[in-house]
Write an enzyme that holds these catalytic residues in place. Structure first.
Site, PDB file in Angstrom:
ATOM      1  N   HIS A 118      70.676  19.516 -35.685  1.00 45.86           N
ATOM      2  CA  HIS A 118      71.246  18.171 -35.770  1.00 45.86           C
ATOM      3  C   HIS A 118      70.188  17.086 -35.726  1.00 45.86           C
ATOM      4  CE1 HIS A 118      75.366  19.870 -34.301  1.00 45.86           C
ATOM      5  NE2 HIS A 118      75.100  20.158 -35.540  1.00 45.86           N
ATOM      6  N   CYS A 126      63.921   5.833 -43.619  1.00 40.05           N
ATOM      7  CA  CYS A 126      64.546   4.761 -44.414  1.00 40.05           C
ATOM      8  C   CYS A 126      65.691   5.332 -45.242  1.00 40.05           C
ATOM      9  CB  CYS A 126      63.491   4.160 -45.353  1.00 40.05           C
ATOM     10  SG  CYS A 126      64.193   3.098 -46.649  1.00 40.05           S
ATOM     11  N   GLU A 213      81.912  26.922 -17.849  1.00 34.63           N
ATOM     12  CA  GLU A 213      83.363  27.227 -17.955  1.00 34.63           C
ATOM     13  C   GLU A 213      83.639  27.980 -19.242  1.00 34.63           C
ATOM     14  OE1 GLU A 213      84.929  23.264 -17.823  1.00 34.63           O
ATOM     15  OE2 GLU A 213      84.409  22.865 -19.915  1.00 34.63           O
ATOM     16  N   ALA A 229      73.211  26.791 -16.514  1.00 40.54           N
ATOM     17  CA  ALA A 229      72.135  27.448 -17.270  1.00 40.54           C
ATOM     18  C   ALA A 229      70.821  27.432 -16.490  1.00 40.54           C
ATOM     19  CB  ALA A 229      71.940  26.731 -18.609  1.00 40.54           C
TER      20      ALA A 229
HETATM   21  N1  APR Z   1      74.986  24.808 -17.818  1.00 37.87           N
HETATM   22  C1  APR Z   1      75.634  25.455 -18.830  1.00 37.87           C
HETATM   23  N2  APR Z   1      76.611  24.879 -19.574  1.00 37.87           N
HETATM   24  C2  APR Z   1      76.947  23.602 -19.281  1.00 37.87           C
HETATM   25  C3  APR Z   1      76.315  22.862 -18.245  1.00 37.87           C
HETATM   26  C4  APR Z   1      75.293  23.518 -17.504  1.00 37.87           C
HETATM   27  N3  APR Z   1      74.647  22.911 -16.499  1.00 37.87           N
HETATM   28  N4  APR Z   1      76.881  21.614 -18.206  1.00 37.87           N
HETATM   29  C5  APR Z   1      77.812  21.571 -19.176  1.00 37.87           C
HETATM   30  N5  APR Z   1      77.862  22.764 -19.813  1.00 37.87           N
HETATM   31  C6  APR Z   1      78.690  23.135 -20.965  1.00 37.87           C
HETATM   32  C7  APR Z   1      80.072  22.522 -21.012  1.00 37.87           C
HETATM   33  O1  APR Z   1      80.996  23.352 -20.322  1.00 37.87           O
HETATM   34  C8  APR Z   1      80.352  22.525 -22.533  1.00 37.87           C
HETATM   35  O2  APR Z   1      80.927  23.762 -22.938  1.00 37.87           O
HETATM   36  O3  APR Z   1      78.014  22.625 -22.105  1.00 37.87           O
HETATM   37  C9  APR Z   1      78.964  22.396 -23.158  1.00 37.87           C
HETATM   38  C10 APR Z   1      78.701  21.042 -23.773  1.00 37.87           C
HETATM   39  O4  APR Z   1      79.579  20.907 -24.863  1.00 37.87           O
HETATM   40  P1  APR Z   1      79.522  19.558 -25.735  1.00 37.87           P
HETATM   41  O5  APR Z   1      79.443  18.383 -24.826  1.00 37.87           O
HETATM   42  O6  APR Z   1      80.626  19.653 -26.725  1.00 37.87           O
HETATM   43  O7  APR Z   1      78.109  19.624 -26.483  1.00 37.87           O
HETATM   44  P2  APR Z   1      77.740  20.486 -27.763  1.00 37.87           P
HETATM   45  O8  APR Z   1      78.477  21.776 -27.780  1.00 37.87           O
HETATM   46  O9  APR Z   1      76.254  20.546 -27.806  1.00 37.87           O
HETATM   47  O10 APR Z   1      78.266  19.546 -28.965  1.00 37.87           O
HETATM   48  C11 APR Z   1      77.945  19.952 -30.275  1.00 37.87           C
HETATM   49  O11 APR Z   1      78.740  17.825 -31.075  1.00 37.87           O
HETATM   50  O12 APR Z   1      78.825  15.532 -30.756  1.00 37.87           O
HETATM   51  C12 APR Z   1      78.243  16.543 -31.495  1.00 37.87           C
HETATM   52  O13 APR Z   1      76.143  16.476 -32.544  1.00 37.87           O
HETATM   53  C13 APR Z   1      76.753  16.547 -31.282  1.00 37.87           C
HETATM   54  O14 APR Z   1      75.244  18.438 -31.145  1.00 37.87           O
HETATM   55  C14 APR Z   1      76.475  17.908 -30.652  1.00 37.87           C
HETATM   56  C15 APR Z   1      77.660  18.737 -31.116  1.00 37.87           C
HETATM   57 ZN    ZN Z   2      62.275   2.512 -47.789  1.00 37.39          ZN
END
Ligand code: APR
Ligand code: ZN
Length: 246
Positions: A118, A126, A213, A229
């Site tokens: 991403h 630009c 979770e 993690a």
């Molecule tokens: N350790 C492990 N897992 C964790 C922790 C932690 N300390 N804290 C939160 N989580 C988990 C949450 O339970 C959730 O399942 O991390 C996950 C985060 O999920 P999202 O917030 O949806 O993030 P992500 O999966 O990276 O989103 C994907 O969505 O908004 C777009 O481009 C953005 O790259 C992002 C994509």
């Molecule tokens: Zn330019």
């Protein structure tokens, strides 16, 4: 932590490992996630901030949001989870990180082989001539502009945009060739990135989830470790070191 014998056998036999990571692995570095109880998208609307039309409608507001995130990211440090993944490079023949995160923390932790699906918040380009501007941008006269007059935008993939082809195909190749595929800190709801879990699974990789979770993909994983993690990954590193000593 107790690891079952199947997992331990897989760890001792594995040569190629992929870590597919999301915002959750950076949560312990103080960078907010997108979904879940304190997620960014609970308060802000992605369609207003993280897509091209929103940027063209109000580049000032989108840049304010990215500069706010940049500030948090610059103050953040890689945590024990990032560092454990970097350490695994000395314990396996091949370790690849395929991340959805734009925070650069895997590289800052020492991971060498990183595919950024991403984009990366440290880079900008630009929108007209695609010239890259990766030094500090000048916001003194509003939204930064290119020499050609075009608007400069963050080099991050917005909703509805294509992923960088070289990054996705590199990440996909590593995923299907992996012996073990760790899914760490992602809700796995955003495609095509989340599709890599199934590509790895279909190719016979052992799928291990690390999350605080259950997620939509938990039932497709061979193994799920529920917890932070930053705690679980260092335990896995210690386990590998014990196995290698035998
Ligand atoms: N350790 C492990 N897992 C964790 C922790 C932690 N300390 N804290 C939160 N989580 C988990 C949450 O339970 C959730 O399942 O991390 C996950 C985060 O999920 P999202 O917030 O949806 O993030 P992500 O999966 O990276 O989103 C994907 O969505 O908004 C777009 O481009 C953005 O790259 C992002 C994509
Ligand atoms: Zn330019």
């Amino acid at each position: 932590m107790n690891f079952n014998q199947t997992f331990l056998n897989k760890l001792s036999e594995a040569k190629k490992i992929v870590f597919f990571t999301g915002a959750g692995i950076s949560a312990e570095s103080g960078i907010p996630t997108f979904r879940g109880k304190d997620g960014i998208w609970n308060k802000l609307k992605p369609e207003e901030l993280a897509n091209f039309n929103a940027f063209m409608r109000n580049p000032q507001m989108v840049w304010e949001w990215y500069n706010h995130r940049k500030k948090i990211i610059h103050e953040a440090k890689p945590n024990a989870g990032h560092i454990a993944i970097s350490e695994m490079q000395n314990l396996f023949d091949e370790v690849t990180v395929v991340t959805q995160n734009i925070d650069n923390l895997h590289r800052r932790a020492g991971s060498k082989n990183v595919f950024e699906l991403h984009g990366n918040i440290e880079r900008n380009y630009c929108i007209d001539c695609r010239t890259f501007y990766n030094e500090e941008l000048d916001f003194s006269s509003g939204v930064p502009k290119c020499k050609c007059g075009g608007l400069i935008r963050p080099d991050v993939v917005w909703f509805g945009e294509y992923l960088p082809q070289d990054q996705f195909s590199g990440g996909e190749k590593a995923s299907v060739l992996s012996d073990m595929f760790f899914v760490v800190g992602t809700s796995a709801v955003v495609y095509p990135a989340a599709g890599l879990v199934y590509a790895a699974k279909q190719a016979g990789s052992y799928i291990v989830e690390v999350n605080i979770e259950e997620t939509e993909i938990s039932s497709s994983c061979d193994e799920s470790f529920f917890g932070e993690a930053g705690k679980i990954l260092p335990e896995i590193v210690n386990q590998i070191k014990k196995l290698k000593l035998r």
